[in-house]
Design an enzyme around this catalytic site. Structure first.
Site, PDB file in Angstrom:
ATOM      1  N   HIS A  29      24.230  45.701  31.861  1.00 11.66           N
ATOM      2  CA  HIS A  29      23.901  46.594  33.031  1.00 11.66           C
ATOM      3  C   HIS A  29      23.836  48.010  32.460  1.00 11.66           C
ATOM      4  CE1 HIS A  29      25.081  43.937  36.698  1.00 11.66           C
ATOM      5  NE2 HIS A  29      24.480  43.259  35.601  1.00 11.66           N
ATOM      6  N   TYR A  86      28.939  48.975  44.615  1.00 14.25           N
ATOM      7  CA  TYR A  86      30.199  49.348  45.098  1.00 14.25           C
ATOM      8  C   TYR A  86      29.877  50.249  46.486  1.00 14.25           C
ATOM      9  CZ  TYR A  86      32.418  48.752  40.749  1.00 14.25           C
ATOM     10  OH  TYR A  86      32.766  48.127  39.372  1.00 14.25           O
ATOM     11  N   PRO A 108      41.511  47.093  40.929  1.00 13.79           N
ATOM     12  CA  PRO A 108      40.272  46.442  40.021  1.00 13.79           C
ATOM     13  C   PRO A 108      39.095  47.339  40.405  1.00 13.79           C
ATOM     14  CG  PRO A 108      40.606  45.274  42.223  1.00 13.79           C
ATOM     15  CD  PRO A 108      41.949  46.133  41.945  1.00 13.79           C
ATOM     16  N   TYR A 127      33.341  54.663  32.947  1.00 10.85           N
ATOM     17  CA  TYR A 127      33.047  53.340  33.427  1.00 10.85           C
ATOM     18  C   TYR A 127      32.768  52.482  32.383  1.00 10.85           C
ATOM     19  CZ  TYR A 127      31.615  49.293  36.260  1.00 10.85           C
ATOM     20  OH  TYR A 127      31.393  48.282  36.952  1.00 10.85           O
ATOM     21  N   LYS A 142      38.360  47.948  35.148  1.00  8.46           N
ATOM     22  CA  LYS A 142      39.138  48.407  34.116  1.00  8.46           C
ATOM     23  C   LYS A 142      40.495  47.326  33.504  1.00  8.46           C
ATOM     24  CE  LYS A 142      37.125  51.789  33.069  1.00  8.46           C
ATOM     25  NZ  LYS A 142      35.803  50.928  32.506  1.00  8.46           N
TER      26      LYS A 142
HETATM   27  P1  FAD Z   1      46.820  37.243  32.183  1.00  8.78           P
HETATM   28  O1  FAD Z   1      45.414  37.050  32.442  1.00  8.78           O
HETATM   29  O2  FAD Z   1      47.713  37.337  33.344  1.00  8.78           O
HETATM   30  O3  FAD Z   1      47.532  36.187  31.225  1.00  8.78           O
HETATM   31  C1  FAD Z   1      48.809  36.041  31.018  1.00  8.78           C
HETATM   32  C2  FAD Z   1      49.130  34.444  30.767  1.00  8.78           C
HETATM   33  O4  FAD Z   1      50.453  34.574  30.185  1.00  8.78           O
HETATM   34  C3  FAD Z   1      48.921  33.817  31.858  1.00  8.78           C
HETATM   35  O5  FAD Z   1      47.864  32.619  31.336  1.00  8.78           O
HETATM   36  C4  FAD Z   1      50.283  33.185  32.179  1.00  8.78           C
HETATM   37  O6  FAD Z   1      50.109  31.842  32.851  1.00  8.78           O
HETATM   38  C5  FAD Z   1      50.867  33.189  31.089  1.00  8.78           C
HETATM   39  N1  FAD Z   1      52.625  33.546  31.257  1.00  8.78           N
HETATM   40  C6  FAD Z   1      52.953  34.215  32.282  1.00  8.78           C
HETATM   41  N2  FAD Z   1      54.418  34.172  32.028  1.00  8.78           N
HETATM   42  C7  FAD Z   1      54.653  33.246  30.956  1.00  8.78           C
HETATM   43  C8  FAD Z   1      55.733  32.926  30.462  1.00  8.78           C
HETATM   44  N3  FAD Z   1      56.969  33.077  30.801  1.00  8.78           N
HETATM   45  N4  FAD Z   1      55.735  32.111  29.176  1.00  8.78           N
HETATM   46  C9  FAD Z   1      54.512  31.677  28.726  1.00  8.78           C
HETATM   47  N5  FAD Z   1      53.234  32.167  29.384  1.00  8.78           N
HETATM   48  C10 FAD Z   1      53.416  32.896  30.471  1.00  8.78           C
HETATM   49  N6  FAD Z   1      40.279  42.685  36.485  1.00  8.78           N
HETATM   50  C11 FAD Z   1      39.034  43.181  36.454  1.00  8.78           C
HETATM   51  O7  FAD Z   1      38.716  43.989  35.515  1.00  8.78           O
HETATM   52  N7  FAD Z   1      38.082  42.809  37.262  1.00  8.78           N
HETATM   53  C12 FAD Z   1      38.691  41.980  38.237  1.00  8.78           C
HETATM   54  O8  FAD Z   1      38.061  41.433  39.394  1.00  8.78           O
HETATM   55  C13 FAD Z   1      40.025  41.321  38.356  1.00  8.78           C
HETATM   56  N8  FAD Z   1      40.471  40.668  39.192  1.00  8.78           N
HETATM   57  C14 FAD Z   1      41.702  39.919  39.164  1.00  8.78           C
HETATM   58  C15 FAD Z   1      42.322  39.370  40.220  1.00  8.78           C
HETATM   59  C16 FAD Z   1      43.540  38.909  40.004  1.00  8.78           C
HETATM   60  C17 FAD Z   1      44.337  38.113  41.195  1.00  8.78           C
HETATM   61  C18 FAD Z   1      44.518  39.397  39.099  1.00  8.78           C
HETATM   62  C19 FAD Z   1      46.032  39.014  38.873  1.00  8.78           C
HETATM   63  C20 FAD Z   1      44.023  40.251  37.900  1.00  8.78           C
HETATM   64  C21 FAD Z   1      42.414  40.492  38.247  1.00  8.78           C
HETATM   65  N9  FAD Z   1      41.992  41.502  37.115  1.00  8.78           N
HETATM   66  C22 FAD Z   1      40.862  41.963  37.249  1.00  8.78           C
HETATM   67  C23 FAD Z   1      42.803  42.081  36.018  1.00  8.78           C
HETATM   68  C24 FAD Z   1      42.603  41.151  34.866  1.00  8.78           C
HETATM   69  O9  FAD Z   1      42.095  39.824  35.105  1.00  8.78           O
HETATM   70  C25 FAD Z   1      43.683  41.111  33.912  1.00  8.78           C
HETATM   71  O10 FAD Z   1      43.710  42.616  33.298  1.00  8.78           O
HETATM   72  C26 FAD Z   1      43.592  40.385  32.808  1.00  8.78           C
HETATM   73  O11 FAD Z   1      43.633  38.916  33.117  1.00  8.78           O
HETATM   74  C27 FAD Z   1      44.623  40.721  31.500  1.00  8.78           C
HETATM   75  O12 FAD Z   1      44.881  39.635  30.766  1.00  8.78           O
HETATM   76  P2  FAD Z   1      46.270  39.466  30.170  1.00  8.78           P
HETATM   77  O13 FAD Z   1      45.892  38.302  29.165  1.00  8.78           O
HETATM   78  O14 FAD Z   1      46.952  40.634  29.621  1.00  8.78           O
HETATM   79  O15 FAD Z   1      47.036  38.623  31.196  1.00  8.78           O
HETATM   80  C1  DHB Z   2      34.249  42.732  39.228  1.00 10.04           C
HETATM   81  C2  DHB Z   2      35.432  43.143  39.625  1.00 10.04           C
HETATM   82  C3  DHB Z   2      35.493  44.472  39.660  1.00 10.04           C
HETATM   83  O1  DHB Z   2      36.798  44.978  40.001  1.00 10.04           O
HETATM   84  C4  DHB Z   2      34.616  45.643  39.372  1.00 10.04           C
HETATM   85  O2  DHB Z   2      34.899  46.817  39.396  1.00 10.04           O
HETATM   86  C5  DHB Z   2      33.437  45.098  38.909  1.00 10.04           C
HETATM   87  C6  DHB Z   2      33.159  43.773  38.968  1.00 10.04           C
HETATM   88  C7  DHB Z   2      33.769  41.053  39.330  1.00 10.04           C
HETATM   89  O3  DHB Z   2      34.945  40.495  39.380  1.00 10.04           O
HETATM   90  O4  DHB Z   2      32.741  41.194  38.739  1.00 10.04           O
END
Ligand code: FAD
Ligand code: DHB
Length: 389
Positions: A72, A200, A292, A384, A296
């Protein structure tokens, strides 16, 4: 058991770090509380910055991403019936990739399995011991037995609700938080995206986002109330509300279909400092959350992994602790800037319950300044596509 590094959490942060370390001959066990299928069932982020993409390449897991992702070069920002485009390439020379978090997590799990690196799923009662000593260890329950892994370092990649952050004493840890008075209701569907780029949209009924996962799979979001439940929103209600929040000519071309997934995510800004305590390092959502808007969340995890990976390499290969000693400082410097952009973009695009006429005028002035000012677009695009690591 003994491992050089114990990684708590098998989300994108933990898996990416594990793969990078494995390629350098540093062994790391991943402990995940859930099953692989559960982790892969969570529909989350979709937009990757170049920094994230480069780390996937360095980890040797970029083949499918390079083949299937969509480049994109810009994004559309709509307000009411007006809209304009920010051209990332023209402003910064860079673009972003659309590739779902689910897909890249699957690629990382597959690579981990293929190289025989150890992942323990369904672990319970994870406890971090001696993080502030030279001999840390992690205890947990796995398949009904108590286990212990001694290690050099622990990477806390266990997300916002994990144990790692809570292990850092409150006398050391300082937390900064802002909770927003609304959530995002997301819907995934096997329908072609309404537009080739993301839209957006700031509408008087609230924010909406048109995103995508492929040419045939769309991801849409609408701002909703925190008291809403996803199951109370029928697909029809969602599509009707989304249409009302888009410029009419876009709404007319929206292709709708049954949802594959629908869920609500609350919006929060959160940072914990420091991100290191002794031999424990926090990465990704364990240390910080952004709303979100601006995509980021996952991308801030990538810079943490970059700094920690390089710090650990420097430690093991050069016997130099400078990288890990400066981990928290370097990671936080970049995170606060991503926090600022996500907060700013959230403020510009959402309807807040207490907004008055003045606030609405300020929001509109923000949008029109961005529409008309090349430098403002450059600042938006620079953030971005992602600040350098
Ligand atoms: P996570 O993906 O949360 O992974 C952490 C892992 O640790 C999980 O698998 C969990 O099961 C495990 N865990 C937790 N506690 C324990 C424990 N005690 N022992 C062992 N394992 C454990 N970001 C965007 O950029 N765009 C989006 O649209 C977006 N949507 C999101 C929607 C939701 C509902 C959420 C919660 C987040 C969203 N995010 C989004 C943020 C993005 O998904 C996260 O920043 C990303 O998943 C971070 O990755 P991570 O590996 O740090 O954490
Ligand atoms: C998506 C989520 C976001 O928060 C964003 O800014 C752009 C894309 C997505 O889930 O595709």
């Amino acid at each position: 058991m003994r491992s050089q590094v114990v990684i708590i959490g098998g989300g994108p942060s933990g898996l990416l770090l594990g793969q990078l370390l494995h390629r350098k001959g540093i062994d790391a066990v991943v402990l995940e509380r859930k099953t692989r299928d559960y982790v892969l069932g969570r529909i989350r982020a979709g937009v990757l910055e170049t920094g994230f993409v480069n780390l996937m390449r360095e980890a040797g897991v970029a083949e499918r991403m390079d083949a299937e992702s969509i480049v994109h070069d810009g994004t559309v920002i709509a307000y009411g019936e007006d809209q304009f485009r920010v051209d990332f390439v023209e402003a910064t020379g860079e673009s972003v990739l659309v590739y779902g978090q689910t897909e890249l997590t699957r690629d990382l799990y597959d690579a981990r399995e293929a190289c025989g690196a150890e992942t323990l799923f369904n672990v319970d009662n994870v406890v971090i011991n001696g993080a502030d000593s030279d001999a840390p260890y992690v205890t947990f329950t796995h398949e009904g037995t108590e286990k212990r892994i001694d290690c050099d370092f622990i990477a806390g990649c266990d997300g916002f609700h994990g144990v790692s952050r809570q292990t850092i004493p409150l006398t050391v840890r300082k937390e900064y938080e802002k909770v927003y008075p609304f959530g995002w209701l997301g819907l995934l569907s096997d329908t072609p995206p309404v537009h080739e780029e993301l839209i957006y949209s700031n509408s008087e009924r609230g924010f909406a986002l048109c995103s995508q996962r492929s040419w045939t799979r769309s991801r849409y979001y609408i701002q909703c109330s925190l008291s809403d439940h996803a199951e109370d929103w029928s697909d029809q209600m969602f599509w009707d509300e989304l249409r009302r929040r888009l410029p009419a000519e876009t709404a007319e071309t929206l292709v709708t279909g049954p949802s594959i997934e629908k869920s609500i995510a609350p919006l929060r800004s959160f940072v914990t400092e420091p991100m290191r305590w002794g031999r424990l390092f926090l990465c990704g959502d364990a240390a910080h959350i952004v709303p979100p808007t601006g995509a980021k969340g996952l991308n801030t995890a990538a810079s943490d992994i970059h700094y920690l990976y390089h710090g650990l390499m420097q430690f093991y290969e050069e016997k130099d602790s400078e990288g890990i000693d400066r981990y928290s400082e370097k990671a936080l410097a970049r995170i606060w800037k991503a926090e600022r952009f996500s907060w700013n973009t959230t403020m510009m695009l959402h309807r807040f319950p207490d907004m008055n006429g003045f606030d609405l005028k300020m929001q509109r002035a923000d949008l029109e300044f961005l529409r008309d000012n090349h430098d403002a677009q450059k600042v938006f695009a620079t953030n971005y596509v992602g600040l350098p690591f």
